[in-house]
Design a protein around this motif. Structure first.
Motif, PDB file in Angstrom:
ATOM      1  N   ARG A 100       0.837  -1.196   0.000  1.00  0.00           N
ATOM      2  CA  ARG A 100       0.000   0.000   0.000  1.00  0.00           C
ATOM      3  C   ARG A 100       0.875   1.250   0.000  1.00  0.00           C
ATOM      4  N   ALA A 101       0.367   2.280  -0.638  1.00  0.00           N
ATOM      5  CA  ALA A 101       1.073   3.555  -0.654  1.00  0.00           C
ATOM      6  C   ALA A 101       1.063   4.178   0.735  1.00  0.00           C
ATOM      7  N   GLU A 102       2.152   4.866   1.057  1.00  0.00           N
ATOM      8  CA  GLU A 102       2.249   5.601   2.313  1.00  0.00           C
ATOM      9  C   GLU A 102       3.009   6.895   2.056  1.00  0.00           C
ATOM     10  N   VAL A 103       2.765   7.863   2.915  1.00  0.00           N
ATOM     11  CA  VAL A 103       3.509   9.112   2.796  1.00  0.00           C
ATOM     12  C   VAL A 103       4.917   8.864   3.303  1.00  0.00           C
ATOM     13  N   TYR A 104       5.877   9.140   2.468  1.00  0.00           N
ATOM     14  CA  TYR A 104       7.284   9.000   2.823  1.00  0.00           C
ATOM     15  C   TYR A 104       7.840  10.311   3.366  1.00  0.00           C
ATOM     16  N   LEU A 105       7.401  11.424   2.761  1.00  0.00           N
ATOM     17  CA  LEU A 105       8.015  12.702   3.062  1.00  0.00           C
ATOM     18  C   LEU A 105       7.056  13.847   2.783  1.00  0.00           C
ATOM     19  N   SER A 106       7.111  14.863   3.626  1.00  0.00           N
ATOM     20  CA  SER A 106       6.336  16.090   3.430  1.00  0.00           C
ATOM     21  C   SER A 106       7.314  17.259   3.491  1.00  0.00           C
ATOM     22  N   THR A 107       7.235  18.154   2.513  1.00  0.00           N
ATOM     23  CA  THR A 107       8.193  19.257   2.439  1.00  0.00           C
ATOM     24  C   THR A 107       7.524  20.552   2.003  1.00  0.00           C
ATOM     25  N   MET A 108       8.252  21.641   2.203  1.00  0.00           N
ATOM     26  CA  MET A 108       7.910  22.944   1.643  1.00  0.00           C
ATOM     27  C   MET A 108       9.105  23.346   0.792  1.00  0.00           C
ATOM     28  N   CYS A 109       8.836  23.772  -0.428  1.00  0.00           N
ATOM     29  CA  CYS A 109       9.909  24.077  -1.368  1.00  0.00           C
ATOM     30  C   CYS A 109       9.813  25.514  -1.866  1.00  0.00           C
ATOM     31  N   GLU A 110      10.961  26.079  -2.155  1.00  0.00           N
ATOM     32  CA  GLU A 110      11.038  27.403  -2.768  1.00  0.00           C
ATOM     33  C   GLU A 110      12.015  27.330  -3.930  1.00  0.00           C
ATOM     34  N   ASP A 111      11.573  27.811  -5.086  1.00  0.00           N
ATOM     35  CA  ASP A 111      12.392  27.785  -6.297  1.00  0.00           C
ATOM     36  C   ASP A 111      12.551  29.174  -6.890  1.00  0.00           C
ATOM     37  N   GLU A 112      13.655  29.353  -7.579  1.00  0.00           N
ATOM     38  CA  GLU A 112      13.836  30.454  -8.524  1.00  0.00           C
ATOM     39  C   GLU A 112      13.849  29.811  -9.899  1.00  0.00           C
ATOM     40  N   LEU A 113      12.872  30.159 -10.716  1.00  0.00           N
ATOM     41  CA  LEU A 113      12.786  29.636 -12.075  1.00  0.00           C
ATOM     42  C   LEU A 113      13.142  30.728 -13.058  1.00  0.00           C
ATOM     43  N   VAL A 114      13.945  30.378 -14.054  1.00  0.00           N
ATOM     44  CA  VAL A 114      14.302  31.332 -15.096  1.00  0.00           C
ATOM     45  C   VAL A 114      13.825  30.801 -16.441  1.00  0.00           C
ATOM     46  N   ARG A 115      13.349  31.728 -17.263  1.00  0.00           N
ATOM     47  CA  ARG A 115      12.939  31.355 -18.616  1.00  0.00           C
ATOM     48  C   ARG A 115      14.165  31.465 -19.522  1.00  0.00           C
ATOM     49  N   THR A 116      14.453  30.391 -20.233  1.00  0.00           N
ATOM     50  CA  THR A 116      15.599  30.345 -21.140  1.00  0.00           C
ATOM     51  C   THR A 116      15.112  29.904 -22.513  1.00  0.00           C
ATOM     52  N   ASP A 117      16.045  29.790 -23.440  1.00  0.00           N
ATOM     53  CA  ASP A 117      15.690  29.258 -24.752  1.00  0.00           C
ATOM     54  C   ASP A 117      15.209  27.817 -24.657  1.00  0.00           C
ATOM     55  N   GLU A 118      15.592  27.108 -23.588  1.00  0.00           N
ATOM     56  CA  GLU A 118      15.169  25.726 -23.358  1.00  0.00           C
ATOM     57  C   GLU A 118      13.808  25.651 -22.675  1.00  0.00           C
ATOM     58  N   GLY A 119      13.273  26.789 -22.242  1.00  0.00           N
ATOM     59  CA  GLY A 119      12.037  26.824 -21.461  1.00  0.00           C
ATOM     60  C   GLY A 119      12.357  27.216 -20.033  1.00  0.00           C
ATOM     61  N   TRP A 120      11.452  26.932 -19.111  1.00  0.00           N
ATOM     62  CA  TRP A 120      11.676  27.244 -17.698  1.00  0.00           C
ATOM     63  C   TRP A 120      12.668  26.249 -17.109  1.00  0.00           C
ATOM     64  N   LEU A 121      13.603  26.769 -16.311  1.00  0.00           N
ATOM     65  CA  LEU A 121      14.591  25.940 -15.632  1.00  0.00           C
ATOM     66  C   LEU A 121      14.738  26.416 -14.190  1.00  0.00           C
ATOM     67  N   VAL A 122      15.100  25.500 -13.314  1.00  0.00           N
ATOM     68  CA  VAL A 122      15.343  25.838 -11.920  1.00  0.00           C
ATOM     69  C   VAL A 122      16.762  26.373 -11.786  1.00  0.00           C
ATOM     70  N   ARG A 123      16.880  27.564 -11.240  1.00  0.00           N
ATOM     71  CA  ARG A 123      18.201  28.115 -10.933  1.00  0.00           C
ATOM     72  C   ARG A 123      18.589  27.783  -9.494  1.00  0.00           C
TER      73      ARG A 123
END
Length: 150
Positions: free
Chosen positions: A117-140
């Motif tokens: 059965r599925a179970e919660v392994y981990l709970s987190t809060m995340c913060e990203d800086e995303l930049v738009r490039t010629d490749e699309g959005w990327l995480v900086r």
């Protein structure tokens, strides 16, 4: 149709098109991770991208190190017979210029043993800086704060 002008205390709102692009970016990024495609997942970071966690003494820096470390981690999970799935929600995104967006969201990781059965392994809060490039959005820069850790 009325529009509301944000007050000086209100964060700038991200337009619907960019918000949708970012949701699609995260869906694609996490499916790469859940599929075990470490190099492709690391390719969603800028070349000098950073992946930091409050449970690790040092962040992973650059695509090469992110690929290397995630490859090892995904192999360990696969060897354990577990399937992991990442679920992102409560996405808040604000523009910081035309090609930079700062996001904050919750991520829950589920794991399922083969035949179990599925179970919660981990709970987190995340913060990203995303930049738009010629490749699309990327995480900086990504900071993952694991719940329950000082």
């Amino acid at each position: 149709m009325s529009t509301t002008t944000p007050t000086s205390n209100s964060p700038a709102l991200l337009d619907a098109e960019r918000y949708h692009q970012i949701q699609q970016f995260y869906a694609t990024q996490m499916q790469l991770l859940d599929d075990g495609a470490a190099a492709a997942w690391a390719g969603t970071f800028t070349e000098d991208g950073v992946f930091a966690q409050n449970v690790k003494p040092e962040p992973w820096r650059g695509r090469a190190q992110i690929t290397e470390r995630m490859t090892v981690g995904l192999a360990r999970v696969a060897a354990s017979g577990l399937v992991r799935r990442h679920w992102f929600g409560m996405l808040a995104a604000r523009p910081d210029g035309p090609d930079l967006v700062r996001t904050r969201y919750y991520a829950v990781v589920y794991q399922t043993p083969w035949g179990g059965r599925a179970e919660v392994y981990l709970s987190t809060m995340c913060e990203d800086e995303l930049v738009r490039t010629d490749e699309g959005w990327l995480v900086r820069y990504r900071m993952v704060a694991h719940d329950g850790v000082g």
